[in-house]
Design a protein around this motif. Structure first.
Motif, PDB file in Angstrom:
ATOM      1  N   LEU A  66     -31.481 -17.203  16.006  1.00 44.39           N
ATOM      2  CA  LEU A  66     -30.035 -16.969  15.842  1.00 44.39           C
ATOM      3  C   LEU A  66     -29.557 -17.690  14.589  1.00 44.39           C
ATOM      4  O   LEU A  66     -29.753 -18.894  14.438  1.00 44.39           O
ATOM      5  N   ARG A  67     -28.983 -16.945  13.723  1.00 43.14           N
ATOM      6  CA  ARG A  67     -28.494 -17.508  12.477  1.00 43.14           C
ATOM      7  C   ARG A  67     -26.992 -17.225  12.328  1.00 43.14           C
ATOM      8  O   ARG A  67     -26.540 -16.114  12.580  1.00 43.14           O
ATOM      9  N   ILE A  68     -26.167 -18.257  11.937  1.00 47.17           N
ATOM     10  CA  ILE A  68     -24.709 -18.125  11.725  1.00 47.17           C
ATOM     11  C   ILE A  68     -24.463 -18.074  10.232  1.00 47.17           C
ATOM     12  O   ILE A  68     -24.769 -19.031   9.508  1.00 47.17           O
ATOM     13  N   PRO A  69     -23.852 -17.036   9.807  1.00 44.03           N
ATOM     14  CA  PRO A  69     -23.602 -16.943   8.357  1.00 44.03           C
ATOM     15  C   PRO A  69     -22.455 -17.862   7.953  1.00 44.03           C
ATOM     16  O   PRO A  69     -21.455 -17.972   8.647  1.00 44.03           O
ATOM     17  N   LEU A  70     -22.603 -18.568   6.912  1.00 47.89           N
ATOM     18  CA  LEU A  70     -21.580 -19.465   6.379  1.00 47.89           C
ATOM     19  C   LEU A  70     -20.873 -18.778   5.225  1.00 47.89           C
ATOM     20  O   LEU A  70     -21.502 -18.122   4.387  1.00 47.89           O
ATOM     21  N   GLY A  71     -19.436 -18.968   5.274  1.00 47.53           N
ATOM     22  CA  GLY A  71     -18.646 -18.334   4.225  1.00 47.53           C
ATOM     23  C   GLY A  71     -18.815 -19.041   2.896  1.00 47.53           C
ATOM     24  O   GLY A  71     -19.436 -20.092   2.771  1.00 47.53           O
ATOM     25  N   SER A  72     -18.059 -18.540   1.984  1.00 47.85           N
ATOM     26  CA  SER A  72     -18.100 -19.110   0.652  1.00 47.85           C
ATOM     27  C   SER A  72     -17.382 -20.456   0.645  1.00 47.85           C
ATOM     28  O   SER A  72     -16.349 -20.642   1.292  1.00 47.85           O
ATOM     29  N   ALA A  73     -17.885 -21.420  -0.073  1.00 43.74           N
ATOM     30  CA  ALA A  73     -17.286 -22.761  -0.163  1.00 43.74           C
ATOM     31  C   ALA A  73     -15.906 -22.690  -0.800  1.00 43.74           C
ATOM     32  O   ALA A  73     -14.969 -23.399  -0.398  1.00 43.74           O
ATOM     33  N   VAL A  77     -12.135 -24.026   0.893  1.00 39.23           N
ATOM     34  CA  VAL A  77     -11.204 -24.945   0.218  1.00 39.23           C
ATOM     35  C   VAL A  77      -9.803 -24.343   0.169  1.00 39.23           C
ATOM     36  O   VAL A  77      -8.797 -25.038   0.384  1.00 39.23           O
ATOM     37  N   GLN A  78      -9.737 -23.032  -0.078  1.00 37.61           N
ATOM     38  CA  GLN A  78      -8.434 -22.371  -0.126  1.00 37.61           C
ATOM     39  C   GLN A  78      -7.723 -22.434   1.228  1.00 37.61           C
ATOM     40  O   GLN A  78      -6.522 -22.716   1.314  1.00 37.61           O
ATOM     41  N   ILE A  79      -8.457 -22.163   2.306  1.00 31.10           N
ATOM     42  CA  ILE A  79      -7.852 -22.172   3.653  1.00 31.10           C
ATOM     43  C   ILE A  79      -7.339 -23.561   4.007  1.00 31.10           C
ATOM     44  O   ILE A  79      -6.225 -23.739   4.503  1.00 31.10           O
ATOM     45  N   ILE A  80      -8.144 -24.585   3.736  1.00 34.29           N
ATOM     46  CA  ILE A  80      -7.731 -25.960   4.034  1.00 34.29           C
ATOM     47  C   ILE A  80      -6.501 -26.336   3.213  1.00 34.29           C
ATOM     48  O   ILE A  80      -5.559 -26.981   3.684  1.00 34.29           O
ATOM     49  N   GLY A  81      -6.483 -25.923   1.974  1.00 32.68           N
ATOM     50  CA  GLY A  81      -5.340 -26.222   1.110  1.00 32.68           C
ATOM     51  C   GLY A  81      -4.061 -25.586   1.609  1.00 32.68           C
ATOM     52  O   GLY A  81      -2.978 -26.199   1.592  1.00 32.68           O
TER      53      GLY A  81
END
Length: 665
Positions: A66-73, A77-81
């Protein structure tokens, strides 16, 4: 060198790997497809008797992970901001609301939480008599309060024996000191001082200021804390029962409950002030904190028209008459006919304003303004004034009076049995003839009679400054004939003592009506005058009518030796009228018993003082001459010299020789 890995694009397919595996392992046979199709059930493979062979590493890799794909870094940063920007905006908006828009409101709330306000009680106004004698005053006093957390030590739960006993010594010492100076329930006081569910309790109310000072001094010397005070002045009545029905009394909260204390309560009470100051969380005043004081406005002081010494004489004499005659109650009023001022207003039984709870509640009012009754023959003074002023008759008008006369399906007779008598109108009044009075009244239309009696103040309140005044009952101008006959001699209508006294005062005072009053003046605490509503005097009959009515009233007191003995005054020429009326009993709706009365004036030619006495349902005596008149003469013999009224002559009595006007023809 290690094994070289192939690029993912150059790796073998699964079929290629299988072929390669078979090539490497020649023992592996190719399984033929089943004839039953893909869903046919396979036979279980025969287990090899040999030990199972371990799977190769290549076969273990076939299990998928099972592998979870990770979004773009950058996106993270944009979402947290954005989230942080929203949070900062909310905080900034709230800060702007608090400091920019609601700062004053929140500042006020904060200030209020640190501000303590206490009421400043005004001094209740004094009530004095016409000579300045205090009838109602205020004495400084305090309510003793306590903080139980300081008056006893809290050592445990209340249901534990130790907790119940802890602090008992301190509370007992405090109770002993308070009990030494004032009456208390010691055990109840100790229990109050040991309560630990509150920081405020009342220990004793209305303790005089000097007594509280002694208590506070002893508590300080003993080192016993936790006792405080609240201002709670005591209303006192130095004259006790004198004029209590006029003055009234207050309740435990210093609010008027009767008399002038009730009717003038708002002005007597004054206006409460307030002290506000910054305080610490424990409630103590901050010495240099902001404070504001709105002073209390003390109550209005009233000076009455009542003469306390004359009132005492009237009260004592009335009490004696009520006891002697076995009357249910009695009333006596003395007035200055030239001004309408009430000099004395006594009732029996009365009460002591200092102890109103010790008397029958029926005695707490003022019967002279609230109790209505049929006045009887005293009403003939009003009837004769209407007859003379309307031109219907005069004192020398001749009337042939029969023994009885028909009226309303019955027959009316006089108190003194007689045959046919030839009376002048003067003789009709002197002998108090009911028949003669109604015969003369029948010569006047009913509307005229009604209008005169109304102008004298009957059927409506006089406006005196006392609570509970009744209006009485005066039948209308469309009254029945038999009602007119009854009214002529004082039955068929009802009055109050103050109404009747004010009406007769007007008739003998040259025909000018002055509304009765018990208030002489009023002043603020600073001595400035307070305006009092006064009704303007009004003329009700002519001066000639007034003189002729007085002439007939003199005939009443001089007509024979018996009347002279009971009705005449020492050294003063006087006139009066007796009254005996059947008493209406509401319990049976019938007449039962009598109301006896007497009204008189002096000096006759220039009247200054009137006294009116009424006895309700006497058991011994049924005439005003024998029951009420002796009270009248005693009061007048005291009042006339007291007010410096010059006597008419030096002789002891004004004899019958001076009465030469005819009573018969």
């Amino acid at each position: 060198m290690g094994e070289r890995r192939q690029h993912p694009s150059k790796r073998a397919t699964p079929n290629q790997r299988a072929s390669s595996q078979q090539a490497r392992n020649p023992r592996t046979k190719t399984r033929k497809p089943s004839k039953q199709g893909p869903i046919a059930r396979r036979k279980p493979a025969q287990r090899s008797k040999t030990a199972p062979q371990p799977k190769s590493s290549r076969q273990r890799k076939r299990r998928r992970t099972l592998r979870i794909p990770l979004g773009s870094a950058g996106r993270r940063v944009q979402i947290i901001g954005i989230a942080m920007a929203i949070a900062i905006s909310l905080c900034a908006g709230r800060l702007l609301q608090l400091q920019g828009f609601d700062s004053a409101a929140y500042g006020a709330i904060a200030t209020a939480s640190l501000t303590t306000s206490k009421p400043l009680l005004p001094a209740r106004g004094e009530i004095t008599d016409r000579n300045g004698e205090v009838l109602a005053g205020t004495t400084p006093a305090f309510d003793i309060t306590a903080d139980p957390t300081l008056t006893s030590q809290d050592c445990g739960e209340p249901d534990q024996v130790y907790g119940k006993l802890c602090g008992l010594a301190e509370a007992t010492k405090i109770a002993d000191i308070i009990g030494k100076h004032t009456k208390i329930d010691k055990q109840q006081t100790i229990a109050t001082l040991m309560r630990h569910d509150t920081r405020f309790v009342y220990v004793k109310k209305k303790v005089p200021a000097d007594i509280y000072t002694d208590i506070a001094t002893e508590l300080d010397a003993a080192g016993l804390p936790g006792i405080y005070r609240e201002n709670d002045p005591i209303r006192t009545y130095p004259a006790g029962a004198v004029a209590s029905n006029v003055v009234g009394f207050v309740n435990g909260e210093n609010k008027g409950q009767a008399g002038l204390e009730y009717s003038e309560n708002s002005s007597l009470a004054g206006t409460e002030g307030k002290e506000s100051y910054e305080s610490a969380p424990n409630g103590s005043k901050i010495p240099l904190g902001e404070s504001k004081i709105t002073p209390a406005k003390n109550g209005v002081n009233y000076q009455l028209t009542i003469d306390s010494e004359l009132q005492w004489v009237a009260q004592r004499r009335l009490d004696a008459a009520v006891a002697k005659t076995g009357s249910q109650s009695g009333m006596a009023i003395t007035m200055d006919v030239t001004s309408g001022q009430v000099l004395a207003m006594a009732q029996s039984p009365g009460y002591n304003s200092n102890e109103p709870g010790k008397t029958d509640p029926d005695n707490l009012g003022n019967r002279l303004v609230s109790q209505t009754y049929e006045p009887g023959s005293v009403e003939k003074v009003l009837t004769s004034a209407a007859l003379i002023d309307s031109g219907t008759a005069d004192p020398d008008t001749k009337v042939q009076v029969p023994p009885t006369i028909a009226s309303g399906g019955g027959r009316i007779k006089d108190a003194e049995p007689h045959g046919t008598v030839d009376y002048t109108m003067r003789g009709v009044i002197a002998h108090s003839s009911n028949i003669g009075t109604l015969m003369l009244t029948r010569q006047m239309d009913k509307k005229t009679l009604h209008d005169y009696l109304s102008s004298f103040g009957l059927g409506r309140q006089t406006g005196i400054e006392l609570p509970g005044e009744a209006s009485g009952v005066l039948p209308g101008a469309d009254m029945k004939d038999y009602t007119r006959d009854q009214i002529a001699f004082g039955q068929g209508l009802s009055v109050t003592a103050i109404q009747e006294a004010a009406a007769i005062s007007a008739i003998v005072n040259g025909g000018v009506y002055h509304a009765p009053t018990v208030i002489k003046s009023a002043t603020n605490a600073d001595g400035s005058s307070v305006a009092i509503n006064r009704t303007s005097p009004r003329r009700v009959v002519s001066a000639k009518t007034s003189a002729e009515v007085r002439d007939m009233m003199e005939a009443v007191v001089t007509r024979n030796e018996i009347s002279q003995q009971f009705l005449m005054l020492d050294h003063y020429r006087t006139g009066g009228k007796t009254g005996t009326a059947q008493r209406y009993n509401a319990s049976c709706g019938c007449y039962r018993g009598y109301v006896t009365s007497f009204v008189g004036i002096a000096p006759l030619n220039d009247p200054k003082i009137l006294t009116y006495v009424v006895l309700d349902n006497p058991k011994h005596g049924d005439s005003g001459t024998g029951t009420a008149a002796p009270v009248y003469t005693d009061i007048m013999d005291f009042a006339l010299p007291r007010y410096g009224i010059a006597p008419d002559q030096k002789n002891k009595r004004w004899g019958a020789a001076q009465m030469d006007r005819p009573l018969t023809w």
